[in-house]
Design an enzyme around this catalytic site. Sequence first.
Site, PDB file in Angstrom:
ATOM      1  N   ASP A 234       0.858  -1.177   0.000  1.00  0.00           N
ATOM      2  CA  ASP A 234       0.000   0.000   0.000  1.00  0.00           C
ATOM      3  C   ASP A 234       0.902   1.237   0.000  1.00  0.00           C
ATOM      4  O   ASP A 234       1.401   1.652   1.044  1.00  0.00           O
ATOM      5  CB  ASP A 234      -0.871  -0.053   1.267  1.00  0.00           C
ATOM      6  CG  ASP A 234      -1.794   1.140   1.376  1.00  0.00           C
ATOM      7  OD1 ASP A 234      -1.726   2.037   0.517  1.00  0.00           O
ATOM      8  OD2 ASP A 234      -2.593   1.179   2.343  1.00  0.00           O
ATOM      9  N   ASP A 381     -17.363   4.653  -0.901  1.00  0.00           N
ATOM     10  CA  ASP A 381     -16.114   4.297  -0.235  1.00  0.00           C
ATOM     11  C   ASP A 381     -16.398   3.938   1.234  1.00  0.00           C
ATOM     12  O   ASP A 381     -17.563   3.851   1.652  1.00  0.00           O
ATOM     13  CB  ASP A 381     -15.145   5.493  -0.395  1.00  0.00           C
ATOM     14  CG  ASP A 381     -13.691   5.083  -0.355  1.00  0.00           C
ATOM     15  OD1 ASP A 381     -13.356   4.202   0.451  1.00  0.00           O
ATOM     16  OD2 ASP A 381     -12.874   5.667  -1.096  1.00  0.00           O
ATOM     17  N   ASP A 494     -10.566  -3.261  -1.761  1.00  0.00           N
ATOM     18  CA  ASP A 494      -9.427  -2.349  -1.621  1.00  0.00           C
ATOM     19  C   ASP A 494      -8.533  -2.874  -0.488  1.00  0.00           C
ATOM     20  O   ASP A 494      -8.904  -3.820   0.223  1.00  0.00           O
ATOM     21  CB  ASP A 494     -10.010  -0.966  -1.291  1.00  0.00           C
ATOM     22  CG  ASP A 494      -8.971   0.130  -1.240  1.00  0.00           C
ATOM     23  OD1 ASP A 494      -7.880  -0.025  -1.826  1.00  0.00           O
ATOM     24  OD2 ASP A 494      -9.257   1.168  -0.598  1.00  0.00           O
ATOM     25  N   ARG A 554      -7.524  -3.773  -5.763  1.00  0.00           N
ATOM     26  CA  ARG A 554      -6.273  -2.997  -5.816  1.00  0.00           C
ATOM     27  C   ARG A 554      -5.083  -3.928  -5.929  1.00  0.00           C
ATOM     28  O   ARG A 554      -4.134  -3.667  -6.628  1.00  0.00           O
ATOM     29  CB  ARG A 554      -6.147  -2.088  -4.594  1.00  0.00           C
ATOM     30  CG  ARG A 554      -5.039  -1.062  -4.800  1.00  0.00           C
ATOM     31  CD  ARG A 554      -5.064   0.017  -3.753  1.00  0.00           C
ATOM     32  NE  ARG A 554      -4.643  -0.484  -2.453  1.00  0.00           N
ATOM     33  CZ  ARG A 554      -4.483   0.274  -1.385  1.00  0.00           C
ATOM     34  NH1 ARG A 554      -4.714   1.580  -1.450  1.00  0.00           N
ATOM     35  NH2 ARG A 554      -4.120  -0.240  -0.228  1.00  0.00           N
ATOM     36  N   ASP A 570      -3.345   4.849  -5.485  1.00  0.00           N
ATOM     37  CA  ASP A 570      -3.355   6.249  -5.034  1.00  0.00           C
ATOM     38  C   ASP A 570      -2.383   7.127  -5.811  1.00  0.00           C
ATOM     39  O   ASP A 570      -1.321   7.514  -5.305  1.00  0.00           O
ATOM     40  CB  ASP A 570      -3.040   6.293  -3.540  1.00  0.00           C
ATOM     41  CG  ASP A 570      -4.114   5.577  -2.731  1.00  0.00           C
ATOM     42  OD1 ASP A 570      -5.187   5.289  -3.299  1.00  0.00           O
ATOM     43  OD2 ASP A 570      -3.873   5.310  -1.545  1.00  0.00           O
ATOM     44  N   HIS A 628     -12.127   9.343  -9.311  1.00  0.00           N
ATOM     45  CA  HIS A 628     -12.153   9.050  -7.877  1.00  0.00           C
ATOM     46  C   HIS A 628     -11.214  10.028  -7.184  1.00  0.00           C
ATOM     47  O   HIS A 628     -10.215  10.447  -7.758  1.00  0.00           O
ATOM     48  CB  HIS A 628     -11.689   7.601  -7.640  1.00  0.00           C
ATOM     49  CG  HIS A 628     -11.603   7.217  -6.191  1.00  0.00           C
ATOM     50  ND1 HIS A 628     -12.686   7.295  -5.347  1.00  0.00           N
ATOM     51  CD2 HIS A 628     -10.561   6.769  -5.431  1.00  0.00           C
ATOM     52  CE1 HIS A 628     -12.315   6.896  -4.126  1.00  0.00           C
ATOM     53  NE2 HIS A 628     -11.033   6.579  -4.159  1.00  0.00           N
TER      54      HIS A 628
END
Length: 903
Positions: A234, A381, A494, A554, A570, A628
């Site tokens: 992440d 979300d 996610d 993701r 991201d 997004h």
Amino acid sequence: MWRLLVVCLLLGTLEAVDRQNFKTCDQSGFCKRHRAVTSPTGYEVVQDSININDTGLYALLKNKDTTLKLTIVTLQDSTVRVLIDENEAALRKRYQPLEALVEREPKQQKVKKTKEEASVTKILTTDGNRVVLQHKPFRVDFYVKDKIVSSINAKETLHFEVFKKKVLLTDREKGFWEETWKDIKDTKPHGSSSVGVDIAFVGAKHVFGIPEHAESYSLRDTKAYEPYRLYNLDVFEYETNSPMALYGSIPYLVGVHQKRSVGALWLNAAETWVDIEPTTADKGRLTKEVLDADTKPRQVPQHNARFYSESGLIDIFITLGPQPNDIFRQLAALTGVTPLPPAFALGYHQSRWNYKDQKDVKEVHEGFVKNDIPLDVLWLDIEHTDTKAYFTFDKDNFAKPEEMIKDLSEQNRKLITIVDPHIKKDSKYYIYKEAKKNKYLVKDAKDAIYEGNCWPGDSTYIDFLNPNARKWWSDQFAFDKYKGTSKDVHIWNDMNEPSVFNGPEITMHKDAKHHGGFEHRDVHNVYGFHQHSSTFEGLKARSNNEVRPFVLSRSFFAGSQRTAAVWTGDNKADWAHLKQSIPMLLSLSTAGLPFVGADVGGFFGNPDEELLVRWYQAGAFQPFFRGHSHQDTKRREPWLFASNTTDAIRNAIKTRYAFIPYWYTLFYEHAKTGKPVMRPFWMEFIEDEPSWDEDRQWMVGNGLLVKPVLEEKAKELSIYLPGKRQVWYDWETHKARPSPGAVQIPAELNTIGLYHRGGTIIPKLSEVKLTTKENHEQPITLYIAVNQKGDFANGTIYLDDGESYSYEKGDYAYWGFTFKREHDYLHTITNKNLDKNGKFDSDVYIDKIVIRGAKFYPRNAHIFLDDFSPEDLDFEFNRENFVMEIANPGAFVTREFRIDLHS
Ligand code: NOJ
């Protein structure tokens, strides 16, 4: 330290990726040890151990301290598998991520002939390829016809750390039995079991693949830098131009050559690093084995890749191509394809962290309608849940989810909700209670339930390696369990690397334990794969296998394409990230994962209006198209800007919708052939070597070239037109250009560089309505781009109901269109059913035909709908740009017609 990180993440105040959170190769014990292997490791094939069978051979390998088992198996369709494992004395079993494969045992193929010589064993495969096992030193060479295309262990770097009994630690062994990173200890109770070897791509000018990295499309020399890392992590607001690991990993590389491209799948789910070395072919081998008649010895390029994995096996699949289409088909046979997605998924998706409440959702929905902007999906979300307990809705802000969903459904739109793999530790939360009771949670090194910190605070993690846990997870999507949802709700998985805010490198401890006795280190890269696969299965099952699910994930691994689309995580609202998205998506497409996109506008930060418009224009031509943004950014629904910005965004989204018949057809064809929908140039223009590493432009299918404006305040857009002796037409002006060549067009606010390739036919909607559903039966304009010789073009269209599985039972239509010069005075346009098993009769008709490059002077045009009675057609012909337009030909897509154009 981690508390600070959590606070930062929660407040969204992290300004950029903190590199310090992530290891370099030097900071990773096994990577450093492997990279330090510079002299030959001395493996050789044990004399008399070779055992040849129907499909390959088996032998022992030995160097001064280790004995290993080697298996070489020839598989169907020019694919060879090379497996190296410990011998029977191994202290532990190694993890093999066979779930990545379509068939856990890929179909073997009988070898044609084997030949044992004193120092080599040769296998001639049924496909006419040759595998040569050299005994001393150990090495495997692969030949296509008589040319060597790839080798394993040519550099003699095979290094295999076998499990051993723990002894007193010596300095040399530090890092072998434990490792500490930022005060977090990895206990390594079994010691290190890393593996690594080199794979050469002989003749390859470039190597592509091993996503996910924010890097150039063509992989670069890592010698003086870091190897590419594959470890699902992440990474908030990642750096561009970096080999750092990101959210997903596909350990697959392709070496591209004009005549003989080769792919290599490294089937290993542990942390992996890959060094790339561009070089020229081994001097000693510059014989006829490498050279084509037309190449000079000094020119033979080569790329060496070295893979190092922290645990698991060496399990390599070499796909021997030789042409790009073969490469994609062979990879698809191993790891699968994306099944036909529901049509809505190809529309525009609007997301934000977060739409606050049902009123907000309603207003955004209405905003699209009011502003005449197409939209298929609204996304919710994490804040929509009841205190981050997934499968629930917040009791105040989303008190009546049924109403909200019904409202969307009634207007032909869908909802996507987020469901992460971390589970709130809360004895009142039913998911947690059940998972705990059933022992479906990951354990820590001491066999207690593994706990980490994530969005809900204290969290536990589903052990997706456990098949029962997966089944249970799938069941949670049933309508009577996931209360308030309907068939129009699809899912976003996610944080499934998995993200653990207080874990090492923001992920799970490597010594955590999974089902089957494996450590997290063994299975890390396949964790998210299992989450999104079981989510997909759950969505399918909840509708009795009637409705096609859509799942966005993701994290991913090889084979993820079978059940998920992915996005690039991201990213940041800047021009660098807009540009970076292109090579990232091409790399994913190359590795077999076609349904990919990047957050339009950039997830974090506030794009200015120019950047936002340019991003929409790029996103409109990428497979997954979603806006997004982070909760700390300004709202950016398309109508919140100056009217010319809103107009340009509307224009981009409408353009996307107009091309959906073409996208949908491409997804269908992907499922048949493995070819990606968003294509790198080498795939279509293998004859045009300078274009192969292009990472600012791409092809949608074989007919449409896309180059969005990627520079701030650009006045002009320059476009490279690839191929040799081809013709390209500007989509708007129809102006023809030869290739290879470059053109410059003015970069106006609405400019998207679009060129139509001569020789292809593209179906496009004549007008668009605001959802894919409403567009489903809308008339089509056929765009015919005549080839360079002026005598031919063809294309296809696929149609079905867009949402169910009835196409599997024959409810589909797959038709082709052909434009042909019959003789000097006659050109024809015909359609034809390409697949007689398809029984779908649709009312979709063609209301216009545009012929670009019509180098004849049409006198009249007729259509034959049956054999006898031609009907006159109206047309216009522009002599200056050679465009012929036929209005209302009265032809149905799925009923045979012939149009005669007399000149
Ligand atoms: C991280 C994801 O990458 C992002 O898209 C999402 O908005 C946040 N998690 C919150 O769920």
